[in-house]
Design an enzyme around this catalytic site. Structure first.
Site, PDB file in Angstrom:
ATOM      1  CB  THR A 131     -49.220 -47.825  58.817  1.00  0.00           C
ATOM      2  OG1 THR A 131     -49.819 -46.741  59.355  1.00  0.00           O
ATOM      3  CG2 THR A 131     -48.732 -48.485  59.958  1.00  0.00           C
ATOM      4  CG  ASP A 132     -49.657 -42.330  60.005  1.00  0.00           C
ATOM      5  OD1 ASP A 132     -50.433 -43.296  59.854  1.00  0.00           O
ATOM      6  OD2 ASP A 132     -50.439 -41.210  59.525  1.00  0.00           O
ATOM      7  CD  GLU A 133     -53.193 -46.609  62.079  1.00  0.00           C
ATOM      8  OE1 GLU A 133     -53.240 -47.411  63.049  1.00  0.00           O
ATOM      9  OE2 GLU A 133     -54.237 -46.213  61.492  1.00  0.00           O
ATOM     10  CE1 TYR A 156     -52.073 -52.403  59.770  1.00  0.00           C
ATOM     11  CE2 TYR A 156     -52.486 -50.126  60.605  1.00  0.00           C
ATOM     12  CZ  TYR A 156     -52.214 -51.071  59.443  1.00  0.00           C
ATOM     13  OH  TYR A 156     -51.485 -50.319  58.467  1.00  0.00           O
ATOM     14  CE  LYS A 160     -47.565 -52.317  57.874  1.00  0.00           C
ATOM     15  NZ  LYS A 160     -47.544 -52.983  56.733  1.00  0.00           N
TER      16      LYS A 160
END
Ligand code: NAD
Ligand code: DAU
Length: 354
Positions: A131-133, A156, A160
């Site tokens: 993810t870009d998060e 989260y 990741k």
């Protein structure tokens, strides 16, 4: 075409089911083994159309269970792993981070260890769909590039980011052929109605308040799920070992503007008077630690692999709304039981700020 056995983890989830269907149809010489724990987010109803295809197998199992993974690697001689299984919802990670550590961190380590034992050096490919998060939060300017330092800010995104680090470390130390992609917000059919768009579609349909966190000023970049799948296909086949590719829609929306656009489409589809659905918008207590903005620089994947989004947002959003309205049975099945408790726990404590 070369015969291959590919393990796809999380293939019964939103993105995973689109990916599995795409691979099963496009690559008849590949055997696709879908390993999924079938959590609340996993749904074999997403895959009924391919369940009897000769090159598809389903295995129920937990990536955090080392013995289960070892058994599976003993049964099949996998040539590659495309790893999507994860706890994926930020709000759930805030109220209950432990499962995020078990699945996203421990589960990823288990898969990497199984690959290390099964493959000698660069024999197989491990692809982590991330993810870009992991890059944190942007101000109103700038874009995430592949060189942006990691700065995860929710349980989260921290889980990741941890799994991305594990994947790179196993590549560097044990010589496993790894690739990672970091993608922005996906939308489309089969997305569980905890995420903003399907939750809002369902609430508007049911004439329930549409919860917008804070002032609705947070910005997300939206990509149609099939465009993400096309990017994964390209990266899996042509991505360079050890590299990262950012994937995004070049399609930034403030949440409130997105919800207003959705309300207009819903008014049209449900034959409501203009503005009726927008009357359901309810500004509620913000998400803790809410990242302000995500936006992606996609120049690497565009220039190196020739990928770009193909579905316009207007078209993709209309297709998504039409899919949810046409698939009432799917929606009813995922809204039963646990969902009501989840919704109460997440939203009852959020005040309506109107
Ligand atoms: P999802 O929540 O819809 O599906 C996750 C799937 O993983 C489910 O089928 C679930 O049953 C399975 N799963 C969960 N824990 C498991 C475990 N311990 N063992 C085996 N299976 C397990 O998620 P999604 O939105 O489809 O996201 C898929 C992947 O893509 C995730 O890794 C996510 O971090 C990443 N991603 C998602 C988005 C997005 O916008 N949804 C964007 C970028 C990256
Ligand atoms: O950026 C990629 C990420 O996008 C993925 O890695 C995650 O798995 C995926 O869940 C998604 O994370 P977000 O937190 O951005 O998605 P979500 O749909 O939960 O929220 C989108 C935006 O809408 C976010 O700013 C929070 C806001 N929101 C969300 C919900 C559920 C609301 O305003 N109201 C809501 O009820």
């Amino acid at each position: 075409m070369q015969e291959k056995k590919i393990l796809v983890t999380g293939g019964a989830g939103f993105i995973g089911s689109h990916l599995v269907r795409h691979f099963v149809h496009k690559y008849p010489d590949y055997t696709i083994v879908n390993l999924d724990k079938l959590t609340y987010a996993g749904n074999l109803g997403n895959l009924t159309d391919i369940e009897n295809m000769p090159n598809y197998r389903f295995e129920k199992g937990d990536i955090a269970d080392k013995e289960c993974i070892e058994r599976l690697f003993g049964t099949y001689r996998f040539d590659a792993v495309i790893h999507l299984a994860a706890e994926s919802h930020v709000d759930r990670s805030i109220t209950g981070p432990d499962t995020f550590i078990m699945t996203n961190v421990v589960g990823t380590a288990n898969l990497l260890n199984a690959c290390r034992k099964a493959w000698k050096g660069q024999e197989g490919r491990f692809y982590h769909v991330s993810t870009d998060e992991v890059y944190g939060s942007l101000g109103m300017e700038g874009l995430f590039t592949e060189r942006t330092p990691y700065d995860p800010r929710s349980p989260y995104s921290a889980s990741k980011a941890s799994s991305d680090h594990l994947v790179r470390a196993w590549g560097h130390t044990y010589g496993i052929d790894i690739v990672i992609s970091n993608c922005s917000n996906n939308y489309g059919p089969n997305q569980f109605p905890e995420k903003l768009l399907p939750l809002a579609i369902n609430n508007i349909k049911q004439n329930k308040p549409v919860p917008v966190y804070g002032k609705g000023e947070n910005v997300r970049d939206w990509l149609f799920v099939e465009d993400h799948v096309a990017a994964i296909d390209l990266i899996y086949h042509r991505g360079k070992s050890g590299e990262t590719y950012n994937v995004g829609g070049k399609n930034e929306w403030r949440n409130i503007d997105l919800i207003k656009l959705l309300c207009r489409i819903m008014d049209d589809r449900l034959e409501r008077r203009p503005g009726e659905s927008a009357g359901l918008i309810s500004f509620v207590t913000d998400r803790a630690g809410h990242d302000l903005r995500y936006a992606i620089d996609t120049s690497k994947i565009e220039s190196v692999l020739g990928w770009e989004p193909s579905v316009t947002f207007e078209k993709g959003l209309e297709m998504t709304v039409d899919w949810y309205l046409a698939n009432e049975g799917w929606l009813a099945s995922v809204l039963s039981g646990e969902y009501e408790n989840y919704y109460r726990e997440q939203y009852e404590q959020r005040d309506d700020k109107r």
